[in-house]
Scaffold this motif. Structure first.
Motif, mmCIF file in Angstrom:
data_model
loop_
_atom_site.group_PDB
_atom_site.id
_atom_site.type_symbol
_atom_site.label_atom_id
_atom_site.label_comp_id
_atom_site.label_asym_id
_atom_site.label_seq_id
_atom_site.Cartn_x
_atom_site.Cartn_y
_atom_site.Cartn_z
ATOM 1 N N ASN A 39 -13.928 -5.374 7.356
ATOM 2 C CA ASN A 39 -13.334 -4.094 6.968
ATOM 3 C C ASN A 39 -12.539 -3.455 8.096
ATOM 4 O OD1 ASN A 39 -14.533 -4.413 4.483
ATOM 5 N ND2 ASN A 39 -16.293 -3.101 4.954
ATOM 6 N N GLY A 40 -12.963 -3.663 9.330
ATOM 7 C CA GLY A 40 -12.241 -3.087 10.453
ATOM 8 C C GLY A 40 -10.828 -3.633 10.559
ATOM 9 N N THR A 97 -2.717 -8.100 2.681
ATOM 10 C CA THR A 97 -3.437 -7.939 3.954
ATOM 11 C C THR A 97 -2.637 -8.488 5.125
ATOM 12 O OG1 THR A 97 -4.559 -10.080 3.770
ATOM 13 C CG2 THR A 97 -5.622 -8.193 2.727
ATOM 14 N N GLU A 127 0.839 -1.197 0.000
ATOM 15 C CA GLU A 127 0.000 0.000 0.000
ATOM 16 C C GLU A 127 0.876 1.250 0.000
ATOM 17 O OE1 GLU A 127 -2.568 2.184 -0.658
ATOM 18 O OE2 GLU A 127 -3.702 0.449 0.033
ATOM 19 N N ILE A 154 -11.628 -3.384 0.619
ATOM 20 C CA ILE A 154 -10.494 -2.598 1.095
ATOM 21 C C ILE A 154 -9.227 -3.423 0.857
ATOM 22 C CG2 ILE A 154 -9.464 -1.494 3.110
ATOM 23 C CD1 ILE A 154 -12.269 -1.175 4.233
ATOM 24 N N LEU A 169 -9.049 -4.859 7.990
ATOM 25 C CA LEU A 169 -8.282 -4.366 6.853
ATOM 26 C C LEU A 169 -7.909 -2.899 7.022
ATOM 27 C CD1 LEU A 169 -10.255 -6.117 3.959
ATOM 28 C CD2 LEU A 169 -8.174 -6.873 5.108
ATOM 29 N N ASP A 170 -8.813 -2.093 7.575
ATOM 30 C CA ASP A 170 -8.467 -0.697 7.852
ATOM 31 C C ASP A 170 -7.325 -0.597 8.862
ATOM 32 O OD1 ASP A 170 -10.134 0.683 6.146
ATOM 33 O OD2 ASP A 170 -11.839 0.561 7.510
ATOM 34 N N PHE A 171 -7.340 -1.467 9.852
ATOM 35 C CA PHE A 171 -6.272 -1.457 10.860
ATOM 36 C C PHE A 171 -4.940 -1.845 10.216
ATOM 37 C CE2 PHE A 171 -3.706 -2.878 14.365
ATOM 38 C CZ PHE A 171 -4.063 -2.038 15.407
ATOM 39 N N GLN A 222 1.524 3.435 15.591
ATOM 40 C CA GLN A 222 0.656 4.241 14.746
ATOM 41 C C GLN A 222 1.373 5.522 14.353
ATOM 42 O OE1 GLN A 222 -2.868 5.425 16.836
ATOM 43 N NE2 GLN A 222 -1.762 6.350 18.550
ATOM 44 N N LYS A 236 -4.067 -1.404 7.191
ATOM 45 C CA LYS A 236 -3.670 -0.318 6.294
ATOM 46 C C LYS A 236 -2.926 0.787 7.029
ATOM 47 C CE LYS A 236 -5.778 2.446 2.597
ATOM 48 N NZ LYS A 236 -7.055 2.761 1.924
ATOM 49 N N LEU A 237 -3.283 1.028 8.297
ATOM 50 C CA LEU A 237 -2.718 2.149 9.043
ATOM 51 C C LEU A 237 -1.662 1.740 10.064
ATOM 52 C CD1 LEU A 237 -6.014 4.157 9.716
ATOM 53 C CD2 LEU A 237 -4.294 4.568 7.944
#
Length: 847
Positions: A401-402, A291, A214, A285, A404-406, A360, A408-409
């Motif tokens: 999705n939660g 992933t 990403e 996502i 995958l969002d985690f 983070q 990603k960041l």
């Protein structure tokens, strides 16, 4: 105090507080920071024949850096610049190689030149990838003059296919870019910067689900340079139904808040990243994105700015026993120092870091900090396991999705991957390790020992064995005459060989050459797990029919040589030495091992203390100064190492109290009487000849006087005959590392200074002719020459038992001592030779 307890040649670093300032960050005592000397040193120009078993291959191509060994087929594939070779792995120099010429087309080379690239290094087809694709084909990729191309090659025909594939997403455009690639179960996993303006990326191609990393809103890779990739089959006999994983090792710019780096430089740190082989990407996502990507910092605990250079993995038959070895160097910011380190990592340490807390990214500070919030389930970045399947997640596309969002960041983990035992296995100064390969060898004590082959940046190969928490360097070989980096290393268990790839060619060396050790002491002290003593010679353990008769001591290197009559060579025969009273005499005694210490006995009992009285003990012999008659006797030289003592040389020294009396010369008989005297005509001839010769002498004197006047007008004064413009320093001591035996030459525009060991009367040099005008005073001496070197001597100097005589020195202005380049070269010379003096402490006045 520990600094004074070791020779200067065996020190790696002083404590961190002295060298770098601030609190030390090493987790071990300074006494561990030693510079381990190899037991055996074999330079390129060795007078011995130990390197005769090296096989070499080179052709019209350059840069033989991509190696693929298929041991079961007996083939070594080599990717070079503009060519791919298939060599016979049993003998790469037998002439049976096959070749594919794969040069960049003239059109692509012209395009490359128009982009401003180098037409001597970059605008070619550098083959960067050669991997087995399937049972019938190989897969190769090259830079192709900054327009990458790939090809599936029929292994039997060994020829390029009619159509080539686009390689922009599989191979780097730049031959200097870090790159790593593997083909696993038909999928191509690569990591590099693929295009000029693209970001670094880890990609999967040749797969029904291509994936990449990403890029937004958080860059997963920050200006990364990749070093290596390793596949670990963690699905085999996994109790949790885990997946196979690929580990990527690289360098990148760091942005951790806790990192204490020099703010004036962009900090780069070593990383290890992990992806799952069965990752299919997200459904909505992270589509076509990993992933399972996670990364953590890899530390080795040498001083700041660690630069990762090489990685190799070894397993003991199952993936839980996997061990990673990595070599590090100091970054370019420490230009005044060269150092390398080797660290060992257990796979359990990697798993612990990837199962720990996340970090983070803070937009306001642009730093990564510890994440202390809630972590969704299933755990982000983990592979699909039996537990996930029970919860209904059968692939990565089923993840919520939660999660995958985690992912990603939060790609960065908080825990660092620390080395085994919390410290490096090896820290070595004045060496840059550029490549690494590891073999696991069984020894006679029933243990398995990891043998490390480490290539250096100047064409040497170091062989070391991991014993406990340290690396014992068995030997170092200069495998390339011209200094060049060792780019790649591959080990063949079937051929018992190690293959070395570099810019000029490929070498094949045996894993061991036990015949180099001529005695039991040499064989045992080497601590080579490949070699053992059989009572008559040092033999390879793998080829021995009866191992019960072999002796080996890898752990301690001192047991098994009790029988003095079975040392494999006869004791040294005494040599006679006769000198006059007051003379100096050197009794040579060359130590085969760099770790041995010379011990001298007089008349078989009394030992000599180094540096006391008339005796100076050095690495190449015993120097007896100002000899006296009571110094006569039998001198024996022994090599002491690790508690063992072996005889090396013996001398019978005789000191004469006075020169032997000369026998009276026999009386000359009177010439026989002759009645015939010289005639008057003969006398006239003699007088005429003498007159002619006298006239010639006058003419020659006038000519010489005229030439001398012309030279004076030019302002040129030369003492002696013109000679080669070089400065040569020679000492009677040898280099413990074997490299100081070659003559050091320091070039200068004019002037010749030659200093050699010798004796001469202490009278002053003859007066020189006075020039017309005195030369201007020289500038003050640099700081490095104000201690101990005030001026060059022109008479004999005796210091610490070394005698030197100035043979000739021209006098251009300024003196060579005030030349900056000469000062730098002399400083390097002192650094190289400071361990070769005849005394423990260096004294500049003896150079």
């Amino acid at each position: 105090p520990w600094l004074t307890a070791w020779p200067a040649a065996c020190l790696a670093f002083p404590p961190a507080t002295r060298l770098f300032g601030g609190p030390p960050r090493w987790g071990f005592s300074p006494s561990r920071l030693l510079l381990p000397c190899p037991v055996l040193t074999l330079p390129w120009a060795s007078p011995h024949t130990e390197l005769s078993d090296v096989r070499r291959f080179r052709s019209h191509a350059l840069n033989y850096t991509t190696l693929l060994l298929e041991d079961e087929k007996g083939i070594l594939y080599v990717g070079a610049r503009g060519a791919i070779f298939a060599l016979n792995s049993s003998n790469i120099a037998d002439g049976s190689q096959r070749e594919i010429q794969w040069e960049a087309s003239p059109e692509k080379q012209n395009d490359c030149l128009q982009k401003g690239k180098n037409n001597k290094t970059e605008c070619f087809n550098h083959v960067r990838l050669v991997q087995r694709l399937n049972d019938t084909h190989l897969y190769a990729c090259g830079t192709y003059a900054f327009h990458p191309l790939c090809a599936a090659i029929d292994a039997d025909r060994f020829a390029l296919p009619p159509h080539l594939e686009e390689g922009k997403e599989k191979c780097p455009y730049d031959p200097a870019r870090g790159y790593t690639g593997l083909i696993v179960d038909g999928g191509l996993y690569t990591a590099t910067r693929y295009e000029f303006r693209s970001l670094p990326d880890i990609r999967r191609n040749l797969h029904q689900r291509p994936l990449k990393t990403e890029e937004s809103p958080v860059h997963w890779l920050n200006d990364a340079e990749f070093v290596a990739s390793v596949l670990v089959r963690e699905s085999v006999h996994s109790p949790v139904g885990d997946d196979d994983k690929l580990y990527y090792f690289f360098m990148e710019r760091a942005a951790e808040e806790s990192a204490s780096f020099d703010k004036s430089h962009v900090a780069r740190v070593a990383r290890v990243a992990r992806v799952c082989k069965s990752d299919l990407g997200g459904k909505k996502i992270l589509q076509r994105k990993w992933t399972s990507f996670m990364k953590a910092r890899l530390v080795c605990y040498i001083p700041y700015y660690e630069v990762l250079k090489g990685v190799h993995s070894v397993d003991g038959g199952s993936w839980p026993s996997t061990i990673f070895y990595a070599t590090f160097t100091l970054s370019a910011q420490w230009r005044s120092m060269e150092a390398s380190a080797v660290c060992q990592y257990n796979i359990s340490e990697l798993q612990r870091a990837f199962e720990g807390p996340y970090m983070q990214y803070q937009d306001n500070t642009r730093k990564w900090t510890l994440y202390d919030g809630e972590v969704p389930a299933p755990r982000p970045g983990s592979c699909i396991t039996n537990r996930s399947r029970e919860d209904g997640y059968h692939s990565s596309q089923d993840l919520p999705n939660g999660v995958l969002d985690f992912v990603k960041l939060h790609p960065l983990m908080f825990e660092e991957v620390k080395p085994a035992r919390g410290e490096p296995l090896l820290v070595k100064k004045n060496v840059l390790y550029t490549a690494l390969a590891v073999d696991r060898a069984p020894a006679l004590d029933g243990q398995q020992y990891d043998v490390l082959f480490m290539g250096t940046g100047d064409g040497w190969l170091h062989k070391g064995v991991v014993i406990g928490s340290a690396v014992h360097i068995v030997e170092e070989l200069q495998v390339f005459g011209a200094p060049q980096p060792v780019e790649s290393l591959v080990i063949s268990k079937g051929q018992r060989s190690v293959y070395v790839g570099a810019a000029s060619g490929v070498l094949q060396l045996p894993l061991c050459s036990c015949a180099r050790y001529g005695s039991c002491y040499d064989c045992i002290l080497a601590r080579d797990p490949y070699c053992a003593w059989d009572g008559e010679g040092c033999r390879e353990v793998a080829g021995a029919a009866d191992r019960t008769q072999l002796t080996q001591d890898v752990q301690h290197g001192r047991e098994g040589c009790w029988n003095g009559s079975a040392q494999g060579k006869a004791p040294p025969r005494p040599k006679n030495r006769t000198v006059l009273r007051g003379d100096d005499v050197l009794l040579p005694c060359e130590q085969r091992s760099n770790l041995a210490r010379a011990a001298w006995l007089v008349n078989g009992t009394a030992g000599l203390a180094a540096g006391r009285g008339h005796f100076r003990v050095g690495v190449d012999g015993l120097l007896v100064t100002d000899t006296l008659p009571e110094h006569s006797g039998d001198y024996g030289c022994y090599g002491e190492e690790n508690g063992l003592r072996s005889p090396l040389a013996a001398y019978a020294l005789t000191v004469l109290p006075e020169p032997p009396k000369e026998q009276p010369a026999p009386r000359a008989l009177p010439p026989p009487h002759t009645d015939r005297l010289a005639s008057p005509d003969m006398k006239f001839v003699y007088i005429a000849v003498i007159a002619v010769l006298g006239g010639l002498c006058l003419v020659l004197s006038a000519v010489l006087l005229h030439v001398s006047c012309l030279q004076r007008r030019k302002g040129r004064y030369v003492l002696g005959e013109p000679r080669a413009s070089s400065v040569e320093l020679q000492t009677v001591s040898a280099n413990c590392l074997g490299r100081g035996r070659q003559e050091e030459e320091l070039s200068r525009e004019d002037g010749c200074l030659q200093i050699i060991p010798g004796e001469a009367p202490t009278a002053a040099s003859p007066a020189r002719e006075t020039p017309l005008a005195p030369p201007p005073p020289p500038p003050p001496l640099p700081a490095e020459f104000t201690n101990g070197i005030a001026a060059l001597p022109n008479v004999v100097r005796k210091m610490n038992g070394n005698s030197y005589m100035l043979l000739q020195q021209e006098e251009p202005s300024p003196s060579p001592l005030y030349n900056t380049s000469f000062a730098e070269e002399l400083s390097k010379l002192l650094e190289k030779r400071k361990h070769t003096q005849l005394v423990d402490k260096l004294d500049e006045s003896s150079v």
